[in-house]
Structure formats: structure tokens, C-alpha cells
Design an enzyme around this catalytic site. Structure first.
Site, short mmCIF file in Angstrom:
data_model
loop_
_atom_site.label_atom_id
_atom_site.label_comp_id
_atom_site.label_asym_id
_atom_site.label_seq_id
_atom_site.Cartn_x
_atom_site.Cartn_y
_atom_site.Cartn_z
CG ASP A 82 -2.01 -1.02 1.17
OD1 ASP A 82 -2.35 -1.45 0.05
OD2 ASP A 82 -2.51 -1.43 2.23
NE ARG A 126 -0.62 -7.62 -8.58
CZ ARG A 126 -1.08 -8.78 -8.13
NH1 ARG A 126 -0.72 -9.91 -8.72
NH2 ARG A 126 -1.91 -8.83 -7.11
NE ARG A 127 -4.72 -9.83 -6.49
CZ ARG A 127 -5.03 -9.34 -5.30
NH1 ARG A 127 -6.08 -8.55 -5.14
NH2 ARG A 127 -4.28 -9.64 -4.24
CB CYS A 235 -1.88 0.15 -6.08
SG CYS A 235 -3.21 1.32 -5.79
#
Length: 292
Positions: A82, A126-127, A235
Site C-alpha cells: 500500500d 495487475r490481477r 497500485c
């Protein structure tokens, strides 16, 4: 002996992490008093929009860091994933305790067990790009909230993707249907690692915090953060990196997806002392591939 005040988010997982660091500190310094200073962050309050729309990584860290900078706490405990890739002014990354399992996990079904066209919930680009490469038929939807909330949002006939370590730490590992190998789904930078930040120049607290440092975990996290820092990323960037150690050698595997969703993966092996340089080189190579 000095009392150490640890700033933390108020979610159950964040409190577990802060209590874990507190226990490590008490074990390292018998008689030390450790207290928690809790706060809610923008990321905790705004669950109605994707993280990328309300400020990226900082939404889970800035208000916790402010408690340290303002003197209301001596240190802050974060999920390393994070944190922005570059440590903020006035702060120092004082310690990285031993890392947990960095892999991602599916809840609701296994990857092979998902029916054609099934829905997978995840807020991570990303996933999504990696799973879409493995299963182009899947449909993706947003996922936000604490872990209990996420477990209640498993789509009918589908699955959610979460960090395996989160369920392991909360005692819910039995809910996992499949843990995905780090070579199959490259993890987020710093996933499963804790980061303890202190005030820059606070030498007394720094000495106390150093006792919970786990050298190999710190090396791996520093290498991965160097990759993300070179990208200038956050992120919401479809990127990931995973570093492993074998003696004095480091292996780094990293990914970056282009605007068209094409996933580019590169890896490098070399002396651990050169790990951050290797990671920066991977970031440069992947940026070239992703923008070609």
C-alpha cells in the site's frame, strides 16, 4: 523504557498487522510498552469508487503517515504493497519484518473450475491482465472493502481474487479454493510484507524498530520497490514484481501490461547486492516493450 505508539488503519487486517509488530517489539525489548493509534483512511471511507480514482496507493497510507509526522505516533505499520514506491519526506522505512506468503488466491472456484464466461471480482489491474491472459473468456468486475466484505461478494458461479496472506492472517485460509503460484500470477510489489515507517532523524525509535527487521525480507521488498519506483507507478498500474533469494543471489520476475492488455514478463538473476539495479533495468526494458 520508552513507549512506542504505532499508527495503523482500523480494519481487522491492519489491526492484526499492527498487533503482530507490537508483539515482535515486546519480544525484542522486554518491558517495552507498545500502544496502537488507530485511524481510518480515505481508502477505507470511499468504497464506492476504484482506488485509482481517489489517489492510488496514498489513500491507504497518507493519513496513517500524518500521525507520525505530526508527532501523534512514533511509527506506522503498513502493508508494504500500500506504500508509494518512494518513501515520503520526513519519513524513513525503519523495518520490514519477516514476509508472509506473497501469492494471490481464488475464493469461490479454482481457475480451471471456473465455467466459460464466469465473473471474477478484483480491483487490481495487475490481477485482471494476468488472469485475462490465462482465461480470455472471463468477465471482470470491481471489488472493494475489508476482507469480510470481499468474502461476501463472491459472484454466483464465479470467484474473487485476494492476497492469500490476508486470509491466512485472519484465520480464514479454509475459504481459499486455489493459491496461484507466483510464477503464474506475479504478485504486487511488497505483497505479504509489512513496512514499519518512523520519522526521519528519530534515532531512538529507529534503534527499537530495527529489532524487528528481517534482512532477507527487507532485501526482497527493496528490490521490488526499486522496480516500481523506476516505473513511477502506483497500485492501479498493471505491473508486478516478485523477488526471491538463493544465498547471495536474487531472482526478480516482473511484468508490465501495455495499453492493449498485452502482458510483458521479464526476469533477471544476479548478486543480491545488485538487486535494485537489476529491478530498475527490468522496469526500463518492460516500459520499452509495453509502449512499443
Amino acid at each position: 523504557m520508552k513507549t512506542v505508539r504505532l499508527a495503523t488503519r482500523s480494519s481487522p487486517l491492519a489491526l492484526w498487522q499492527a498487533e503482530h509488530v507490537a508483539d515482535l517489539l515486546r519480544a525484542a525489548h522486554p518491558g517495552l510498552e507498545v500502544t496502537l493509534v488507530r485511524t481510518d483512511t480515505l481508502g477505507d471511507r470511499r468504497l464506492d469508487v476504484p482506488i485509482s480514482e481517489i489517489g492510488g496507493k496514498g489513500v491507504f497510507a497518507t493519513e496513517v503517515q500524518r500521525l507520525v509526522l505530526d508527532g501523534d505516533a512514533d511509527a506506522a505499520v503498513h502493508s508494504a504493497k500500500d506504500l508509494p514506491a518512494v518513501t515520503g519526506e520526513g519519513l524513513a522505512l525503519a523495518a520490514v519484518p519477516e514476509r508472509g506468503d506473497p501469492r494471490d488466491a481464488l475464493v469461490g472456484a479454482t481457475l480451471d473450475g471456473l465455467a466459460a464466461g464466469a465473473t471474477v471480482a478484483t480491483g487490481s489491474q495487475r490481477r485482471r491482465v494476468q488472469l485475462a491472459t490465462l482465461r480470455p473468456d472471463l468477465v471482470f468486475t470491481e471489488l472493494r472493502g475489508n476482507m469480510a466484505t470481499r468474502l461476501g461478494k463472491v459472484p454466483a458461479g464465479g470467484a474473487i481474487v485476494v492476497a492469500a496472506v490476508a486470509l491466512q492472517r485472519l484465520g480464514w485460509a479454509d475459504r481459499i479454493d486455489e493459491v496461484l503460484g507466483a510464477d503464474l500470477l506475479i504478485p504486487q510489489v511488497g505483497q505479504a510484507a509489512l513496512a514499519v515507517e518512523g520519522r526521519a532523524g528519530d534515532a531512538e525509535t529507529a534503534v527499537l524498530l530495527a529489532a524487528v527487521e528481517h534482512g532477507p525480507s527487507r532485501t526482497r521488498v527493496d528490490v521490488e520497490r526499486a522496480f516500481l519506483a523506476e516505473l513511477g507507478g502506483d497500485c492501479d498500474l498493471p505491473a508486478g514484481a516478485h523477488a526471491t533469494l538463493d544465498g547471495d543471489r536474487v531472482h526478480v520476475q516482473a511484468l508490465l501490461a501495455g495499453d492493449d492488455g498485452t502482458v510483458h514478463v521479464e526476469e533477471a538473476v544476479g548478486p543480491a547486492a545488485d538487486g535494485e539495479s537489476l529491478a530498475r533495468g527490468l522496469a526500463q526494458d518492460l516500459r520499452t516493450l509495453a509502449t512499443a
